[in-house]
Design a protein around this motif. Sequence first.
Motif, short mmCIF file in Angstrom:
data_model
loop_
_atom_site.label_atom_id
_atom_site.label_comp_id
_atom_site.label_asym_id
_atom_site.label_seq_id
_atom_site.Cartn_x
_atom_site.Cartn_y
_atom_site.Cartn_z
N LEU A 292 11.31 27.11 -1.19
CA LEU A 292 11.46 28.27 -0.75
C LEU A 292 11.14 29.33 -1.82
O LEU A 292 10.39 30.38 -1.63
N PHE B 181 10.00 29.78 6.89
CA PHE B 181 11.25 29.22 7.21
C PHE B 181 10.94 28.01 8.35
O PHE B 181 11.83 27.23 8.55
N PHE C 225 16.38 22.57 -0.31
CA PHE C 225 14.99 23.02 -0.04
C PHE C 225 14.79 24.28 -0.87
O PHE C 225 13.56 24.66 -0.74
N THR D 104 20.19 24.70 8.33
CA THR D 104 20.25 25.74 7.36
C THR D 104 21.13 25.29 6.13
O THR D 104 20.60 25.47 5.06
N PHE E 45 10.84 19.33 6.57
CA PHE E 45 11.43 18.87 5.56
C PHE E 45 12.72 17.98 5.83
O PHE E 45 12.78 17.05 5.32
N VAL E 46 13.62 18.78 6.73
CA VAL E 46 14.87 17.91 7.15
C VAL E 46 14.52 16.58 7.85
O VAL E 46 15.22 15.52 7.55
N ILE F 65 11.47 24.35 7.33
CA ILE F 65 12.73 23.61 7.04
C ILE F 65 12.78 22.47 8.02
O ILE F 65 13.20 21.49 7.71
N ALA G 120 18.70 23.07 4.14
CA ALA G 120 17.96 23.69 3.42
C ALA G 120 18.16 24.41 2.11
O ALA G 120 17.61 24.70 1.18
#
Length: 634
Positions: free
Chosen positions: A332, A341, A328, A321, A347-348, A344, A324
Amino acid sequence: MTLAFIDIAIVVAYILGTLGIGFWISKRASRTMQHYFLGGNRLPWWALGLSNASGQFDISGTMLMVFWLFVYGLKSIYLPWLWPAFNQVFLMIFLSLWLRRSGVMTGAEWIRFRFGEGRGATLSNCIVIAFALCLVLGYLAYGFIGIGKFAAVFLPWQLHSDPYWNEIYYGVIITAITTFYVVKGGMYSVVFTEVLQFIMMTIASIAVGIIAIQMVDPAVLRASVPEGWFSVGFGWELGLDWDRLLPAAQTKVVDEGMNLFGIFVGMVLLRGILVSLAGPAPNYDMQRILSAKGPREAAYMSAFVSVVLQVPRYMLVTGLTALALVFFMPELVGMGNNLDFEQILPFVIRNYIPVGLAGLLVAGLIAAYMSTFAATTNAAPAYIVNDIYKRYFRPDADEKTYVRLSYFVSILFVILGSLVGLFVPSLNAIVLWIVGALYGGYTAANVLKWYWWRFNGYGYFFGMLAGILAAIPLMFVEISELNAFPIILVVCLVASIAGSLLTPPDDMAVLQQFYLRVRPWGFWRPVYQSLLNEYPQLQPNRNVKRDLINVGVGLLWHSALTSIGILLVLQQWSALVFAVGVVAIASGFLKLNWFDHLADYPDEYASADDPADKSPKNATSPASNAQLAEVLHP
């Protein structure tokens, strides 16, 4: 995603390792049904606790908690009460003791232990088997699709040019691997592979949390969230305004009906307490409790789940979280109303997880799917073989026959569950209906079975039937399960009480055996008094006040444990010290008021726990000694 060679090697090594465990312990698991389904009641409590925690560490639930924390901030610690996450507190304080004292193998067998062998008990037995098998099929279907979708995103091999069939192929392969080690090794295999899975997930979770601590500036994070995001306090309204930062998030709040947050928390707390008082549903949680060596170890296991699960899981959730929110957010915002969501996690991993750790995290996330799938698969044959085939068709078959049939039933249910997942388009809606509305119908009858002597098999059958029938329309109407819960509860309560009072009570001998061995508190006075002539030293359970106080402290302890992982990653040091202090004080209180009072059986039966001395304390005659020993050690 593209993974480095070392990451792929870690994933492959993990999969081969789970197969190796299945082969290694298959001989031990196949000795008897007791070994296959319950590990022969020889598995240590800490291993069962890690296994149970692993089964609850599903990635779908984790991503849902990422969404909750992202949108609702620290107030999101109340949202898992929907499940309810704190049911482990009720189990550790008293329900695991009561359940394990029964000495049964499945939830359906427990129903016979509670209600006897009459027609009402037979009806109850049938409906609880039907309920359990519906849960098994639903979770297997969910697991099949979930595994396929997750693997197709994170594993580098393209098995088919069509994305849909690529997911199906991955689902079939990983499902087959999971099925193999579960079928070969039974509960032994499930527990030991899940211990390995949990260790992997814990390492990965802590690593993601540390990466977020190193990379996220608390000041930048505070600027990325609305006022009140860092507060656990709330009034009637939520008090968060995302309109300026992420309008789609504010739309989510409105759509989910969370503006009146105080009412929502009150409703989920009340519902969660009632569901927790009902005890575990006939699924993998119940099987872990029944697999413990004894009642005290079952209580230790339930407490250990919260200790080992909450902090690392929330370090993963908060790490994802925080990264993001800081890095990110432009993507979003660009999604507009199609805010997703689930993007996320890829992406991480793609941008912030180093080589080696990425493979461990992907393997751990696959393991999280596999652990839930494995635990569910192990539950199905216990009901088919033990509660149907052995009971009604071949009660005198040898143990090898039962174990081989269990292999077949496991494979059959995996195939059926996979087919359901393949052909049902709205799988998420069905699963939410099962764990929401169907569990709502489960509550009333399963609360009464513990605490009211006059509640009989007919009452249980009609209460459960009313719950299932009341839940069916919720699949086709736009009504929140939480809003429908009070109506379902009242309908089931009326059906349960009416069904009990309009039919004869259960055989007093059945109730006496249940009460002697389990010793619940509640409305059991007529049964207790009926036993006094034969056992004048018999003591009722007077611990209701102590147990409920411990539950209240346990809920505070559980909430503080949940917040520690969040506060650590968010670097809220003052609040973290306070939360650790709450955990320490609550733990000290529970040590004195709960742990020190745990007993496998009530005091007057303490010596009967030792097979070498089956004479209960304070017994008045040799005859009563033998009868009580038979109750405890049938």
